[in-house]
Scaffold this active site. Sequence first.
Site, PDB file in Angstrom:
ATOM      1  N   LYS A  72       0.844  -1.213   0.000  1.00 58.45           N
ATOM      2  CA  LYS A  72       0.000   0.000   0.000  1.00 58.45           C
ATOM      3  C   LYS A  72       0.876   1.259   0.000  1.00 58.45           C
ATOM      4  O   LYS A  72       0.626   2.207  -0.742  1.00 58.45           O
ATOM      5  CB  LYS A  72      -0.942   0.008   1.213  1.00 58.45           C
ATOM      6  CG  LYS A  72      -2.199  -0.793   0.944  1.00 58.45           C
ATOM      7  CD  LYS A  72      -3.343  -0.602   1.912  1.00 58.45           C
ATOM      8  CE  LYS A  72      -3.034  -0.227   3.295  1.00 58.45           C
ATOM      9  NZ  LYS A  72      -4.113  -0.423   4.256  1.00 58.45           N
ATOM     10  N   LYS A  85       1.004   4.058  -2.911  1.00 60.27           N
ATOM     11  CA  LYS A  85       0.752   5.465  -2.586  1.00 60.27           C
ATOM     12  C   LYS A  85       1.889   6.322  -3.113  1.00 60.27           C
ATOM     13  O   LYS A  85       1.695   7.448  -3.555  1.00 60.27           O
ATOM     14  CB  LYS A  85       0.606   5.668  -1.075  1.00 60.27           C
ATOM     15  CG  LYS A  85      -0.809   5.411  -0.614  1.00 60.27           C
ATOM     16  CD  LYS A  85      -0.971   5.726   0.861  1.00 60.27           C
ATOM     17  CE  LYS A  85      -2.272   5.095   1.359  1.00 60.27           C
ATOM     18  NZ  LYS A  85      -2.221   4.679   2.737  1.00 60.27           N
ATOM     19  N   LYS A 142     -12.619 -20.947   2.110  1.00 58.81           N
ATOM     20  CA  LYS A 142     -12.040 -21.142   0.769  1.00 58.81           C
ATOM     21  C   LYS A 142     -11.190 -22.416   0.721  1.00 58.81           C
ATOM     22  O   LYS A 142     -11.244 -23.159  -0.255  1.00 58.81           O
ATOM     23  CB  LYS A 142     -11.203 -19.912   0.384  1.00 58.81           C
ATOM     24  CG  LYS A 142     -10.924 -19.820  -1.102  1.00 58.81           C
ATOM     25  CD  LYS A 142     -10.570 -18.407  -1.520  1.00 58.81           C
ATOM     26  CE  LYS A 142     -10.333 -18.287  -3.015  1.00 58.81           C
ATOM     27  NZ  LYS A 142     -10.141 -16.908  -3.449  1.00 58.81           N
ATOM     28  N   LYS A 183     -15.800 -12.295 -16.404  1.00 58.84           N
ATOM     29  CA  LYS A 183     -16.279 -13.570 -15.875  1.00 58.84           C
ATOM     30  C   LYS A 183     -17.765 -13.718 -16.202  1.00 58.84           C
ATOM     31  O   LYS A 183     -18.433 -12.735 -16.508  1.00 58.84           O
ATOM     32  CB  LYS A 183     -16.078 -13.601 -14.359  1.00 58.84           C
ATOM     33  CG  LYS A 183     -14.661 -13.931 -13.943  1.00 58.84           C
ATOM     34  CD  LYS A 183     -14.636 -14.293 -12.480  1.00 58.84           C
ATOM     35  CE  LYS A 183     -13.449 -15.142 -12.135  1.00 58.84           C
ATOM     36  NZ  LYS A 183     -13.483 -15.612 -10.746  1.00 58.84           N
ATOM     37  N   GLU A 204      -2.242 -11.091  -3.935  1.00 52.29           N
ATOM     38  CA  GLU A 204      -3.025 -10.812  -5.148  1.00 52.29           C
ATOM     39  C   GLU A 204      -3.253  -9.313  -5.264  1.00 52.29           C
ATOM     40  O   GLU A 204      -3.713  -8.679  -4.320  1.00 52.29           O
ATOM     41  CB  GLU A 204      -4.369 -11.544  -5.103  1.00 52.29           C
ATOM     42  CG  GLU A 204      -5.201 -11.283  -6.355  1.00 52.29           C
ATOM     43  CD  GLU A 204      -6.553 -11.984  -6.340  1.00 52.29           C
ATOM     44  OE1 GLU A 204      -6.702 -12.997  -7.035  1.00 52.29           O
ATOM     45  OE2 GLU A 204      -7.461 -11.509  -5.633  1.00 52.29           O
TER      46      GLU A 204
END
Length: 201
Positions: free
Chosen positions: A18, A22, A53, A109, A136
């Site tokens: 992050k 930034k 999951k 999708k 991811e």
Amino acid sequence: MNWDALLAPYAQAVEELKIKLKGIRKQFEYESKHSPIEFMTGRVKPVPSILEKAEARRIPLEQIEELQDIAGVRVVCPFVDDIYAIVKMIRSREDLHVIEEKDYVSHKKESGYRSYHMIIEYPVETIHGVKMVIAEIQVRTLAMNFWATNEHSLNYKYKGNIPADIKSRLQRAAEAAFKLDEEMSIIKNEVQEARRIFHRK
Ligand code: 0O2
């Protein structure tokens, strides 16, 4: 399972990624150029979602790190072109390694979902040395994000079985989001100039 210890490097990877994203946005601002990043978010997948999951994919707990989205960062861009600019920038970075890409922007999708996914390997320095963490990165436009966020909430509400009438409305909303991105791309230069004037004020 000591979840705190297991997830700590993932949390660190999310925070570091992050900060780096930034940094990209700030650099564009300093150079008073159009920034391809509107905003970004990041999260470590909550433990119940990890377990759900893993069970659905029949991944045993000892191999839980096979899940590729325990660490997730999302980059939201104003325009479709910006997605590819970000993807190119991420590919060329020397502090991470892209291991897989899924282009759901050109190939949506079945649900109507559109976004560009990059699976990366990212080195995190720990007190025991370097740990390679899989993360991811999802890159999408504001319109794609609006659609995906709402669809995600509906999926959660209906536990994955969204009623047919809502599903077809979602398909239409996905088409509308696609059209919105297309129209905005056509007037991109106008919008960018207007934004620059606005920021100079
Ligand atoms: P959450 O709550 O966001 O963490 P695959 O086997 O490749 O089809 P895989 O490995 O899950 O599927 O990867 P994929 O397709 O890249 O999707 C991973 C994430 O993308 C999802 O995480 C969602 O964030 C997002 N995503 C994928 N498809 C859809 C969709 O149809 N609608 C929405 N709203 N988001 C989607 P999680 O774990 O599902 O959820």
